[in-house]
Design an enzyme around this catalytic site. Structure first.
Site, PDB file in Angstrom:
ATOM      1  N   TYR A 129       0.867  -1.182   0.139  1.00 17.98           N
ATOM      2  CA  TYR A 129      -0.136   0.071  -0.044  1.00 17.98           C
ATOM      3  C   TYR A 129       0.958   1.378   0.096  1.00 17.98           C
ATOM      4  O   TYR A 129       1.786   1.379   0.566  1.00 17.98           O
ATOM      5  CB  TYR A 129      -1.123  -0.061   1.147  1.00 17.98           C
ATOM      6  CG  TYR A 129      -1.924   1.231   1.010  1.00 17.98           C
ATOM      7  CD1 TYR A 129      -3.043   0.947   0.474  1.00 17.98           C
ATOM      8  CD2 TYR A 129      -1.564   2.342   1.899  1.00 17.98           C
ATOM      9  CE1 TYR A 129      -4.157   2.065   0.341  1.00 17.98           C
ATOM     10  CE2 TYR A 129      -2.427   3.476   1.689  1.00 17.98           C
ATOM     11  CZ  TYR A 129      -3.378   3.407   0.984  1.00 17.98           C
ATOM     12  OH  TYR A 129      -4.396   4.569   0.825  1.00 17.98           O
ATOM     13  N   GLN A 191     -10.637   0.681   1.632  1.00 13.92           N
ATOM     14  CA  GLN A 191     -11.018  -0.134   0.366  1.00 13.92           C
ATOM     15  C   GLN A 191     -10.197  -1.016  -0.071  1.00 13.92           C
ATOM     16  O   GLN A 191     -10.253  -2.271  -0.675  1.00 13.92           O
ATOM     17  CB  GLN A 191     -12.248   0.710  -0.453  1.00 13.92           C
ATOM     18  CG  GLN A 191     -11.407   1.784  -1.317  1.00 13.92           C
ATOM     19  CD  GLN A 191     -11.420   3.018  -0.571  1.00 13.92           C
ATOM     20  OE1 GLN A 191     -11.577   2.993   0.771  1.00 13.92           O
ATOM     21  NE2 GLN A 191     -11.396   4.359  -1.167  1.00 13.92           N
ATOM     22  N   GLN A 259      11.829  15.571  11.187  1.00 11.94           N
ATOM     23  CA  GLN A 259      10.793  14.597  11.402  1.00 11.94           C
ATOM     24  C   GLN A 259       9.343  15.304  11.778  1.00 11.94           C
ATOM     25  O   GLN A 259       8.229  14.825  11.435  1.00 11.94           O
ATOM     26  CB  GLN A 259      11.228  13.430  12.596  1.00 11.94           C
ATOM     27  CG  GLN A 259      12.103  12.577  12.036  1.00 11.94           C
ATOM     28  CD  GLN A 259      12.094  11.855  10.817  1.00 11.94           C
ATOM     29  OE1 GLN A 259      11.020  10.901  10.745  1.00 11.94           O
ATOM     30  NE2 GLN A 259      12.722  12.308   9.571  1.00 11.94           N
ATOM     31  N   HIS A 262       6.806  15.993   9.101  1.00  9.96           N
ATOM     32  CA  HIS A 262       5.863  15.044   8.455  1.00  9.96           C
ATOM     33  C   HIS A 262       4.404  15.116   8.918  1.00  9.96           C
ATOM     34  O   HIS A 262       3.612  15.190   7.948  1.00  9.96           O
ATOM     35  CB  HIS A 262       6.263  13.506   9.267  1.00  9.96           C
ATOM     36  CG  HIS A 262       7.435  12.844   8.598  1.00  9.96           C
ATOM     37  ND1 HIS A 262       7.074  12.388   7.226  1.00  9.96           N
ATOM     38  CD2 HIS A 262       8.546  12.602   8.726  1.00  9.96           C
ATOM     39  CE1 HIS A 262       8.166  11.695   6.786  1.00  9.96           C
ATOM     40  NE2 HIS A 262       9.156  11.959   7.536  1.00  9.96           N
ATOM     41  N   GLU A 327      11.389   5.368  17.116  1.00  6.45           N
ATOM     42  CA  GLU A 327      11.319   4.822  15.606  1.00  6.45           C
ATOM     43  C   GLU A 327      12.947   5.239  14.943  1.00  6.45           C
ATOM     44  O   GLU A 327      13.483   4.291  14.406  1.00  6.45           O
ATOM     45  CB  GLU A 327      10.536   5.353  14.546  1.00  6.45           C
ATOM     46  CG  GLU A 327      10.533   5.097  12.932  1.00  6.45           C
ATOM     47  CD  GLU A 327       9.589   6.029  12.387  1.00  6.45           C
ATOM     48  OE1 GLU A 327       9.209   5.655  11.327  1.00  6.45           O
ATOM     49  OE2 GLU A 327       9.190   7.262  12.717  1.00  6.45           O
ATOM     50  N   HIS A 328      13.405   6.402  14.962  1.00  5.47           N
ATOM     51  CA  HIS A 328      14.499   6.883  14.491  1.00  5.47           C
ATOM     52  C   HIS A 328      15.707   7.273  15.940  1.00  5.47           C
ATOM     53  O   HIS A 328      14.965   7.955  16.761  1.00  5.47           O
ATOM     54  CB  HIS A 328      14.624   7.881  13.541  1.00  5.47           C
ATOM     55  CG  HIS A 328      13.836   7.520  12.375  1.00  5.47           C
ATOM     56  ND1 HIS A 328      12.694   8.167  12.590  1.00  5.47           N
ATOM     57  CD2 HIS A 328      13.998   7.007  11.516  1.00  5.47           C
ATOM     58  CE1 HIS A 328      11.945   7.759  11.272  1.00  5.47           C
ATOM     59  NE2 HIS A 328      13.000   7.045  10.734  1.00  5.47           N
ATOM     60  N   ASP A 361      16.220   7.467   5.501  1.00  2.00           N
ATOM     61  CA  ASP A 361      15.010   7.708   4.559  1.00  2.00           C
ATOM     62  C   ASP A 361      15.070   7.177   3.150  1.00  2.00           C
ATOM     63  O   ASP A 361      14.336   6.607   2.611  1.00  2.00           O
ATOM     64  CB  ASP A 361      14.337   8.728   4.581  1.00  2.00           C
ATOM     65  CG  ASP A 361      13.369   9.123   5.911  1.00  2.00           C
ATOM     66  OD1 ASP A 361      13.379   7.898   6.349  1.00  2.00           O
ATOM     67  OD2 ASP A 361      13.026  10.123   6.201  1.00  2.00           O
ATOM     68  N   GLU A 415      -0.675 -35.842  29.162  1.00  2.00           N
ATOM     69  CA  GLU A 415      -1.591 -34.644  28.670  1.00  2.00           C
ATOM     70  C   GLU A 415      -3.225 -35.251  28.132  1.00  2.00           C
ATOM     71  O   GLU A 415      -4.091 -34.661  28.055  1.00  2.00           O
ATOM     72  CB  GLU A 415      -1.161 -34.009  27.499  1.00  2.00           C
ATOM     73  CG  GLU A 415       0.179 -33.172  27.688  1.00  2.00           C
ATOM     74  CD  GLU A 415       0.386 -32.460  26.694  1.00  2.00           C
ATOM     75  OE1 GLU A 415       0.112 -32.502  25.301  1.00  2.00           O
ATOM     76  OE2 GLU A 415       1.618 -31.669  26.794  1.00  2.00           O
ATOM     77  N   HIS A 420      -3.048 -39.202  20.366  1.00  2.00           N
ATOM     78  CA  HIS A 420      -1.692 -38.922  20.115  1.00  2.00           C
ATOM     79  C   HIS A 420      -0.659 -40.088  20.440  1.00  2.00           C
ATOM     80  O   HIS A 420       0.028 -40.592  19.760  1.00  2.00           O
ATOM     81  CB  HIS A 420      -1.135 -37.747  21.092  1.00  2.00           C
ATOM     82  CG  HIS A 420      -1.638 -36.506  20.370  1.00  2.00           C
ATOM     83  ND1 HIS A 420      -2.794 -36.155  20.216  1.00  2.00           N
ATOM     84  CD2 HIS A 420      -0.796 -35.317  19.791  1.00  2.00           C
ATOM     85  CE1 HIS A 420      -2.928 -34.760  19.693  1.00  2.00           C
ATOM     86  NE2 HIS A 420      -1.526 -34.550  19.545  1.00  2.00           N
TER      87      HIS A 420
END
Length: 432
Positions: A129, A191, A259, A262, A327-328, A361, A415, A420
């Site tokens: 995506y 969607q 950053q 963004h 994150e960074h 990046d 068990e 088994h």
């Protein structure tokens, strides 16, 4: 930016504040997303095209929903040749880095005839995506497609919103072709996630969906997880800089702003052992921000999620960085490699004055799809591993099973799984 003394209490306050940015905090959107997913699952193309017309004002049909070869060729004519050259240079670095992540199947045999191993198999179909709208991110196109390609995924499809004219950003198309995408579809939003998760008459079902998006995309990915795999639920971008008194305040300020621009939910944090540096960085931030194109976004980001934290010592700074799990993470300290060894939680670590975040990046090679909102404590950057699956291999002959078969029966019966136990026992019933 606010200058705050670093304490255990202020660190906890920051963690609580940053968690407010998590997609998981936006439950008000979940019902809308659920309705879209169910609609696409039920009506397929018809629903996808209706939502595309509603949200993107574009009329799509089975004949034009997929980007054609002619559209991709036209895109190359619209993109500056120098930018194509830069994309190709970046691709070489990104591909080379991810090639080193490839795993191979392995098998181990013993003298008694047993064989154990692990078979590594690439996913059959991966879905990428790519956000659209006001901005284009060809760098994210490369970062999502290249590891899938290196892993050996047989088919990589990409979905991205188109404009009202039915056209996709040409830079995004060129980057996708350079990276090796197989099919591109002109749909976005929840969607698009539904179409890739369930499949429609025109859009194939995938095995895994990767890539960032808005809150609707994030919640849609969360909702379809389990039906297909996903990479992560990405939150707003964040940077944390560790710096001491020797750091260049202009470099630090510039990197924090890289950053903050963004979006309004982005986080920019400095942790330093020098109050003097914090003051200088604050001054540089003000100077830089006034001349930047996204200064309104930057100021809101810094007002809400920007901090200049002053630590008593280096260890306290490192401890706070590990709690925040950014994150960074940039390290601008006298002994940066020594500090790096003490960092446990970070998506990507940038070492030294000339390893600024935008290097990662766009160009260096490591993936820039990274864990956010503290999830670096247990998640990793997107990698080749995300596009393969592993199967265990087990082979025992009768001679290898016989000495241990009673042990297995004992374990199974403990068990209370008698079927088994019987599955093992039946193979030696003639010898009882």
């Amino acid at each position: 930016m606010r200058i705050v003394k670093l304490t255990e209490e202020t660190t906890q306050d920051i963690l609580v504040n940053m968690l407010k940015r998590s997609p998981s905090q936006y439950g008000a959107y979940e019902d809308t997303v659920k309705d879209i997913l169910e609609d696409v699952k039920t009506r397929g193309d018809e629903a996808v095209f209706a939502y595309t017309e509603k949200f993107d004002h574009a009329k799509l049909t089975p004949d034009n929903v997929r980007v054609s070869e002619a559209e991709i060729e036209d895109a190359y004519h619209e993109v500056d040749a120098d930018l194509i050259t830069v994309i190709r240079k970046a691709l070489l670095n990104i591909r080379a880095y991810h090639e080193k992540q490839k795993r191979t199947s392995w098998f181990d045999t013993q003298e008694n005839g047993t064989l154990l191993g692990q078979k590594v198999t690439p996913l059959a179909v991966a879905g990428v995506y790519v956000p659209g709208g006001k901005a284009a991110y060809p760098s994210s196109v490369l970062m999502n497609i290249v590891p899938a390609k290196v892993a050996g995924v047989r088919k990589i499809i990409m979905t991205t919103p188109c404009g009202a004219d039915g056209r996709v950003n040409p830079v995004v198309l060129a980057a996708a072709r350079e990276a090796g995408v197989d099919e591109i579809y002109k749909i976005g939003g929840a969607q698009a996630i539904a179409a890739m998760a369930y499949g429609t008459q025109s859009i194939p079902k995938v095995d895994k969906i990767v890539g960032p998006g808005n809150i609707y995309v994030a919640l849609a990915k969360k909702a379809v997880y389990g039906h297909v795999s996903i990479d992560s639920i990405a939150g707003p971008s964040e940077i944390l800089v560790l710096a001491d008194q020797k750091a260049n305040p202009r470099y630090v300020a510039a990197d924090l702003l890289s950053q903050a621009e963004h979006d309004e939910l982005a986080s920019a944090i400095l942790i330093t052992t020098s109050e003097e540096l914090a003051q200088k960085v604050n001054e540089e931030v003000e100077t830089f921000a006034d001349g930047l194109s996204r200064k309104e976004i930057i100021r809101k980001s810094l007002d809400n999620f920007g901090y200049l934290l002053v630590a008593e010592n280096t260890q306290q700074a490192i401890d706070a960085a590990n709690q925040i799990a950014s994150e960074h993470l940039e390290i601008m300290m006298e002994h940066p490699f020594e500090v790096m060894t003490k960092i446990q939680n970070a998506g990507a670590i940038f070492i030294g004055d000339y390893s600024s975040e935008p290097l990662g990046d766009y160009f260096a090679g490591p993936n820039h799809i990274l864990p956010t909102n503290g999830t670096a404590k247990f998640f990793s950057p997107l990698s080749v591993d995300d596009f393969v699956k592993k199967s265990s291999i087990i082979y025992y002959g009768k001679e290898a099973l016989e000495p241990v078969h009673r042990d297995i029966i004992t374990f199974a019966e403990s068990e209370q799984l008698t079927a088994h136990a019987n599955s093992i026992r039946v193979r030696f019933e003639e010898e009882s």
